[in-house]
Design a protein around this motif. Structure first.
Motif, PDB file in Angstrom:
ATOM      1  N   GLU A 140     -25.112  31.366  -8.337  1.00  0.00           N
ATOM      2  CA  GLU A 140     -25.128  31.728  -6.914  1.00  0.00           C
ATOM      3  C   GLU A 140     -26.182  32.800  -6.654  1.00  0.00           C
ATOM      4  O   GLU A 140     -26.995  32.677  -5.726  1.00  0.00           O
ATOM      5  CB  GLU A 140     -23.750  32.217  -6.477  1.00  0.00           C
ATOM      6  N   HIS A 141     -26.184  33.838  -7.455  1.00  0.00           N
ATOM      7  CA  HIS A 141     -27.167  34.908  -7.279  1.00  0.00           C
ATOM      8  C   HIS A 141     -28.574  34.413  -7.610  1.00  0.00           C
ATOM      9  O   HIS A 141     -29.544  34.776  -6.927  1.00  0.00           O
ATOM     10  CB  HIS A 141     -26.806  36.106  -8.161  1.00  0.00           C
ATOM     11  N   ALA A 142     -28.682  33.575  -8.647  1.00  0.00           N
ATOM     12  CA  ALA A 142     -29.994  33.046  -9.029  1.00  0.00           C
ATOM     13  C   ALA A 142     -30.586  32.188  -7.918  1.00  0.00           C
ATOM     14  O   ALA A 142     -31.783  32.284  -7.607  1.00  0.00           O
ATOM     15  CB  ALA A 142     -29.868  32.238 -10.316  1.00  0.00           C
ATOM     16  N   ARG A 143     -29.756  31.366  -7.304  1.00  0.00           N
ATOM     17  CA  ARG A 143     -30.244  30.519  -6.204  1.00  0.00           C
ATOM     18  C   ARG A 143     -30.679  31.386  -5.020  1.00  0.00           C
ATOM     19  O   ARG A 143     -31.720  31.128  -4.395  1.00  0.00           O
ATOM     20  CB  ARG A 143     -29.163  29.535  -5.768  1.00  0.00           C
ATOM     21  N   ALA A 144     -29.904  32.407  -4.708  1.00  0.00           N
ATOM     22  CA  ALA A 144     -30.251  33.282  -3.595  1.00  0.00           C
ATOM     23  C   ALA A 144     -31.570  34.002  -3.857  1.00  0.00           C
ATOM     24  O   ALA A 144     -32.364  34.235  -2.933  1.00  0.00           O
ATOM     25  CB  ALA A 144     -29.132  34.289  -3.353  1.00  0.00           C
ATOM     26  N   ALA A 145     -31.833  34.337  -5.114  1.00  0.00           N
ATOM     27  CA  ALA A 145     -33.072  35.029  -5.473  1.00  0.00           C
ATOM     28  C   ALA A 145     -34.232  34.074  -5.686  1.00  0.00           C
ATOM     29  O   ALA A 145     -35.382  34.513  -5.823  1.00  0.00           O
ATOM     30  CB  ALA A 145     -32.848  35.852  -6.742  1.00  0.00           C
ATOM     31  N   GLY A 146     -33.941  32.777  -5.758  1.00  0.00           N
ATOM     32  CA  GLY A 146     -34.984  31.821  -6.070  1.00  0.00           C
ATOM     33  C   GLY A 146     -35.462  31.931  -7.505  1.00  0.00           C
ATOM     34  O   GLY A 146     -36.644  31.734  -7.793  1.00  0.00           O
ATOM     35  N   MET A 147     -34.533  32.225  -8.426  1.00  0.00           N
ATOM     36  CA  MET A 147     -34.894  32.423  -9.830  1.00  0.00           C
ATOM     37  C   MET A 147     -34.175  31.396 -10.705  1.00  0.00           C
ATOM     38  O   MET A 147     -32.980  31.518 -10.972  1.00  0.00           O
ATOM     39  CB  MET A 147     -34.516  33.842 -10.290  1.00  0.00           C
ATOM     40  N   PRO A 148     -34.864  30.356 -11.174  1.00  0.00           N
ATOM     41  CA  PRO A 148     -34.233  29.362 -12.037  1.00  0.00           C
ATOM     42  C   PRO A 148     -33.733  29.976 -13.340  1.00  0.00           C
ATOM     43  O   PRO A 148     -34.339  30.900 -13.885  1.00  0.00           O
ATOM     44  CB  PRO A 148     -35.369  28.361 -12.304  1.00  0.00           C
ATOM     45  N   LEU A 149     -32.633  29.446 -13.833  1.00  0.00           N
ATOM     46  CA  LEU A 149     -32.063  29.854 -15.110  1.00  0.00           C
ATOM     47  C   LEU A 149     -32.384  28.794 -16.152  1.00  0.00           C
ATOM     48  O   LEU A 149     -32.184  27.598 -15.916  1.00  0.00           O
ATOM     49  CB  LEU A 149     -30.550  30.027 -14.989  1.00  0.00           C
ATOM     50  N   ALA A 150     -32.869  29.232 -17.323  1.00  0.00           N
ATOM     51  CA  ALA A 150     -33.272  28.312 -18.380  1.00  0.00           C
ATOM     52  C   ALA A 150     -32.413  28.546 -19.615  1.00  0.00           C
ATOM     53  O   ALA A 150     -32.568  29.563 -20.307  1.00  0.00           O
ATOM     54  CB  ALA A 150     -34.747  28.505 -18.717  1.00  0.00           C
ATOM     55  N   ILE A 151     -31.493  27.632 -19.896  1.00  0.00           N
ATOM     56  CA  ILE A 151     -30.640  27.731 -21.074  1.00  0.00           C
ATOM     57  C   ILE A 151     -31.481  27.425 -22.314  1.00  0.00           C
ATOM     58  O   ILE A 151     -32.127  26.380 -22.387  1.00  0.00           O
ATOM     59  CB  ILE A 151     -29.473  26.735 -20.985  1.00  0.00           C
ATOM     60  N   GLU A 152     -31.443  28.313 -23.291  1.00  0.00           N
ATOM     61  CA  GLU A 152     -32.174  28.082 -24.535  1.00  0.00           C
ATOM     62  C   GLU A 152     -31.190  27.719 -25.645  1.00  0.00           C
ATOM     63  O   GLU A 152     -30.448  28.582 -26.122  1.00  0.00           O
ATOM     64  CB  GLU A 152     -32.981  29.306 -24.954  1.00  0.00           C
ATOM     65  N   PRO A 153     -31.148  26.450 -26.060  1.00  0.00           N
ATOM     66  CA  PRO A 153     -30.303  26.112 -27.215  1.00  0.00           C
ATOM     67  C   PRO A 153     -30.876  26.731 -28.476  1.00  0.00           C
ATOM     68  O   PRO A 153     -32.087  26.659 -28.722  1.00  0.00           O
ATOM     69  CB  PRO A 153     -30.364  24.580 -27.256  1.00  0.00           C
ATOM     70  N   LEU A 154     -30.021  27.358 -29.264  1.00  0.00           N
ATOM     71  CA  LEU A 154     -30.438  28.000 -30.508  1.00  0.00           C
ATOM     72  C   LEU A 154     -29.957  27.190 -31.704  1.00  0.00           C
ATOM     73  O   LEU A 154     -28.920  26.527 -31.645  1.00  0.00           O
ATOM     74  CB  LEU A 154     -29.895  29.426 -30.590  1.00  0.00           C
ATOM     75  N   HIS A 155     -30.710  27.271 -32.783  1.00  0.00           N
ATOM     76  CA  HIS A 155     -30.404  26.569 -34.022  1.00  0.00           C
ATOM     77  C   HIS A 155     -28.945  26.832 -34.430  1.00  0.00           C
ATOM     78  O   HIS A 155     -28.438  27.938 -34.234  1.00  0.00           O
ATOM     79  CB  HIS A 155     -31.367  27.054 -35.103  1.00  0.00           C
TER      80      HIS A 155
END
Length: 288
Positions: A140-155
């Protein structure tokens, strides 16, 4: 596939790569001197230099970001810890916005306390649920800020301490659940070091597509690996088929930076920063 052999216009430097040699302001200056036009800084480095100072320096040099490291670490042993994680991620989103980042990279976390050798609980399903709920709450906050979230899968070697999302398929399942419209608000950061081994990798990269592929990190996997966290190789020194991997990513629609991210306690962190950056440029042209 794009031709990188004649220039390094699509090279980005994750600032962890030379964090032992220089403070962030020096890293930015040295990248600008070499015509490197993007970096991905870490929050602790930004805090040490000053958020507004870093933003100003980036503007003055005409350097952009390929990502911002990092948000995440959602699981916690109690409600207060869960709230604190959400508050910290809101701050990270705001910092990323101030710096003009294209995405905030999420290292999602796992068993709380495990990094210190004392896990508060061992229920991995609980941790994954808290990660899912945390990302949903951050959106919700990310959308309001216009900041995409990028999930990084780790080994999977880091499944207990740092991230309980360990394959691209897992990350995309979360994306599809929380952002079924593929709005651009939620995607993945694909790090070659963490995913190169996955037998489903090509299929899942195609599934991700342009909307989900928000960042692409490169380095190499050494044999033998002497330290599972801090012995990443320079591109071309290990066994990852980097050109093939970039081909898959670009076939899926990705057209952004290849971000070099190397943690190297026994090698590259011991070398002069100038040598490290110059080698990154040369290997980006010849190997990536």
């Amino acid at each position: 596939m794009r031709d990188f052999s004649n220039d390094h216009a699509w090279l980005s430097i994750n600032t962890a790569t030379v964090r032992r040699q220089w403070a962030l302001d020096r890293i930015i200056d040295e990248c600008a001197r070499r015509g490197i036009r993007a970096i991905s800084p870490w929050r602790d480095q930004v805090a040490a230099t000053g958020l507004e100072r870093v933003a100003r320096q980036l503007r003055e040099h005409g350097i952009g970001l390929s990502g911002y490291c990092r948000g995440g670490f959602y699981p916690a042993p109690d409600a207060a810890g869960l709230r604190a994680a959400l508050d910290d991620n809101r701050r990270a989103i705001d910092e990323a916005k101030t710096l003009g980042a294209p995405c905030l990279v999420l290292v999602v976390g796992s068993l709380p306390g495990a990094l210190d050798g004392r896990a508060h609980y061992t229920d991995l399903a609980r941790a994954r649920g808290e990660v899912r709920d945390g990302i949903a709450a951050s959106l919700e906050h990310a959308r309001a800020a216009g900041m995409p979230l990028a999930i990084e899968p780790l080994h999977p070697m880091q499944a207990a301490e740092r991230a309980c999302i360990n394959t691209l398929e897992q990350a995309l399942d979360v994306c599809d659940e929380l952002d079924p419209a593929r709005s651009g608000a939620l995607g993945v950061a694909l790090d070659a070091y963490h995913v190169w081994w996955d037998p489903k990798l090509q299929q899942q990269i195609a599934r991700a597509g342009r909307e989900r592929l928000l960042a692409f990190h490169v380095c190499d996997w050494l044999t033998p690996t002497r330290d599972l966290l801090n012995d990443r190789g320079m591109m071309g020194d290990g066994v990852i088929e980097l050109k093939k991997l970039r081909g898959w990513v670009e076939d899926a629609g990705y057209a952004g930076f290849s971000e070099v991210e190397i943690f190297s306690e026994q090698d590259w962190w011991q070398r002069p920063g100038e040598e490290v950056l110059d080698t990154c440029i040369a290997r980006h042209r010849s190997v990536v």
